[in-house]
Motif scaffolding. Structure first.
Motif, PDB file in Angstrom:
ATOM      1  N   ASP A  11       0.848  -1.178   0.000  1.00 29.14           N
ATOM      2  CA  ASP A  11       0.000   0.000   0.000  1.00 29.14           C
ATOM      3  C   ASP A  11       0.891   1.237   0.000  1.00 29.14           C
ATOM      4  O   ASP A  11       2.103   1.141  -0.170  1.00 29.14           O
ATOM      5  N   GLY A  40      -1.526  -5.273  -2.137  1.00 27.73           N
ATOM      6  CA  GLY A  40      -2.142  -3.989  -1.831  1.00 27.73           C
ATOM      7  C   GLY A  40      -2.312  -3.150  -3.069  1.00 27.73           C
ATOM      8  O   GLY A  40      -2.213  -3.630  -4.197  1.00 27.73           O
ATOM      9  N   ARG A  41      -2.530  -1.851  -2.867  1.00 28.94           N
ATOM     10  CA  ARG A  41      -2.915  -0.977  -3.972  1.00 28.94           C
ATOM     11  C   ARG A  41      -1.821  -0.824  -5.025  1.00 28.94           C
ATOM     12  O   ARG A  41      -2.096  -0.447  -6.151  1.00 28.94           O
ATOM     13  N   ASP A 231      -4.260   8.505   4.097  1.00 32.28           N
ATOM     14  CA  ASP A 231      -5.177   7.482   4.584  1.00 32.28           C
ATOM     15  C   ASP A 231      -5.312   7.547   6.093  1.00 32.28           C
ATOM     16  O   ASP A 231      -4.326   7.762   6.812  1.00 32.28           O
ATOM     17  N   HIS A 258      -6.363   9.264   0.604  1.00 35.94           N
ATOM     18  CA  HIS A 258      -5.180   9.008  -0.223  1.00 35.94           C
ATOM     19  C   HIS A 258      -5.263   9.812  -1.519  1.00 35.94           C
ATOM     20  O   HIS A 258      -6.300   9.861  -2.175  1.00 35.94           O
ATOM     21  N   GLY A 260      -3.731  10.024  -5.194  1.00 36.24           N
ATOM     22  CA  GLY A 260      -2.944   9.279  -6.171  1.00 36.24           C
ATOM     23  C   GLY A 260      -2.022  10.150  -6.997  1.00 36.24           C
ATOM     24  O   GLY A 260      -0.945   9.724  -7.396  1.00 36.24           O
TER      25      GLY A 260
END
Length: 376
Positions: A11, A40-41, A231, A258, A260
Motif C-alpha cells: 500500500d 495492496g494498492r 489514509d 489518499h 494518487g
C-alpha cells in the motif's frame, strides 16, 4: 541477478514505493525481481514494471507463521534461484533471515524506521534489521541509530537515501488545469492559500499541531485551507479528533484521503508541511515537495533535517512547537515572488543532486553486485 524483496503489504508508504523502485531497477538491469507480500494498492504498478508478486502472509507477527514463512521463502529461493533476499520489515525479516541461512542466499535489509525499543525483548526483535550482510540506512540519522541501538551487530551499513522520481515530480510537467482540479476537488475558495500536509492520518505525523499553528496565523481573507492528505487506515477516532479540533479553533481543513496524483496536489499547494512529532527516517514528502519547487517546513529532527537546507530550500522548526511552526508559515507567506522562485530553484537542485530515484537505484544495485562478487 535474481532478487526477492520481502515486505508486509504494498500500500502507500515510503518502504513500499522503494520496493517498486528497486524491483524496476533489477528488471531494467536484466535480472528477475520478485516481491513476497500480502499485496495492496501498488500491485498493478509492480506488475507493470515486470516484477512478480508472491502472495504470502508475511505481515503476521505470529511466531508460528514467521517460522512457516521461512520454509515458504526457502522453497521460493530454491525454485526461483534467488541470489539476494532483501527484507524491509521486521516480522518478515526473521523469516527471510532463516530462509537465507537455509539456502545460502545473501541476506540484505533496509532499516526503514527507528523501530523504538521500550524493552530489551523489543530491541532483540528489532535487531534482525541489522543482521544483513549489508544494512541499508535511508539517512545518516538512521545509520547512527542502527550503530547506537545494535552496537557491533551490523557488519556493514550503507547510507542510501530514498529517491524522488524526477520524471513525474517535475513542475514543468504539471499543467495548471491539473493543479486547479485538486483545488476544486478540495473546494478551496478563490484566492485562498493552500497548506498541504501529505501523510497518513496518525498522531505522530503532526496534523493536530498543524491545526494549532494555522489557528495562530494573522487573519487573512480568504483564510488558508489546510489539506490533510492521507489514509486514516482505520483510525476513525483520530479523524473525529482532528475534525473537532479544527472546528473548535476555526481552521478550515480538508480530508481527501489518499491522493494518487501527488505531483498535481503539490502544485496545487502554496506551502507544504511535514511537522512530525517523532523523527522521520528520511522525509520523502519534503523531498517530493522540494522537487516540485514548493516551499516546505519540516520538524528539525531525524532524516528530514538532512533533506531541507534551512532558509535555502525551506525551513526547519523545533518539533512540537506550534508557535515556531506558525511563525515559519508567516515567513513563507511573506516571500516575494523573486524569493519564492529562488527557493524553488535551490530546492529542485538539492533533490536532483542528493535524493533522486536514479541514485537510489544505482547505489542499491551496486551493493547487490558487490555482495554477489564476494560470494564463494
Amino acid at each position: 541477478m535474481n532478487v526477492l524483496q520481502v515486505i508486509p503489504e504494498l500500500d502507500a508508504g515510503g518502504a513500499e514505493r522503494t520496493t517498486l523502485e528497486i524491483a524496476e531497477a533489477v528488471v531494467a538491469a536484466g535480472g528477475r525481481a520478485l516481491v513476497a507480500s500480502e499485496g495492496g494498492r501498488l500491485e498493478g504498478e509492480l506488475d507493470a514494471i515486470g516484477a512478480d508478486l508472491v502472495r504470502l502472509p508475511v505481515k503476521s507477527k505470529n511466531p508460528l507463521t514467521i517460522w512457516r514463512n521461512a520454509g515458504r521463502l526457502a522453497d521460493l529461493v530454491r525454485r526461483e534461484r534467488v541470489d539476494i533476499i532483501h527484507a524491509r520489515s521486521r516480522a518478515p525479516a526473521w523469516s527471510a533471515l532463516l530462509a537465507a541461512r537455509r539456502t545460502g542466499a545473501v541476506f540484505v535489509t533496509t532499516y526503514h524506521g527507528t523501530y523504538n525499543a521500550r524493552s530489551e525483548l523489543k530491541r532483540r526483535y528489532n535487531a534482525v534489521m541489522a543482521r544483513g550482510a549489508v544494512t541499508i540506512a535511508n539517512s545518516a540519522f538512521i545509520a547512527d541509530h542502527v550503530a547506537r541501538e545494535h552496537p557491533g551487530l551490523a557488519r556493514r551499513i550503507e547510507i542510501i537515501p530514498r529517491g524522488v522520481d524526477l520524471g513525474p515530480f517535475d513542475p514543468e510537467r504539471v499543467e495548471p488545469a491539473r493543479a486547479n482540479a485538486h483545488r476544486e476537488g478540495w473546494q478551496v475558495p478563490v484566492g485562498a492559500p493552500v497548506i498541504l500536509l501529505p501523510a497518513r492520518l496518525t498522531r505522530w505525523k503532526g496534523q493536530l499541531l498543524a491545526i494549532e499553528a494555522v489557528s495562530r496565523l494573522a487573519p487573512r481573507d480568504p483564510a488558508p485551507v489546510l489539506v490533510l492528505a492521507g489514509d486514516a487506515q482505520g483510525r476513525d477516532a483520530y479523524v473525529r479528533e482532528i475534525e473537532a479540533r479544527a472546528k473548535e479553533l476555526g481552521v478550515a481543513i480538508r480530508l481527501p484521503g489518499h491522493v494518487g496524483d501527488m505531483p498535481g496536489a503539490l502544485m496545487a499547494a502554496d506551502l507544504v508541511l511535514a511537522p512530525s512529532l517523532e523523527p522521520e527516517a528520511f522525509g520523502r514528502s519534503a523531498a517530493e515537495a522540494q522537487a516540485m519547487g514548493r516551499p516546505v517546513i519540516v520538524a528539525d529532527h531525524g532524516g528530514a533535517r538532512e533533506v531541507v537546507e534551512h532558509g535555502v530550500t525551506g525551513w526547519r522548526v523545533p518539533p512540537g512547537d506550534a508557535g515556531a511552526l506558525a511563525a515559519a508559515i508567516e515567513t513563507a507567506f511573506s516571500l516575494s515572488p523573486q524569493a519564492r522562485a529562488a527557493m524553488a530553484r535551490a530546492a529542485r537542485q538539492r533533490v536532483e543532486a542528493h535524493f533522486s530515484k536514479r541514485a537510489l537505484q544505482e547505489n542499491t544495485l551496486r551493493v547487490y553486485r558487490e555482495l554477489l562478487d564476494c560470494r564463494p
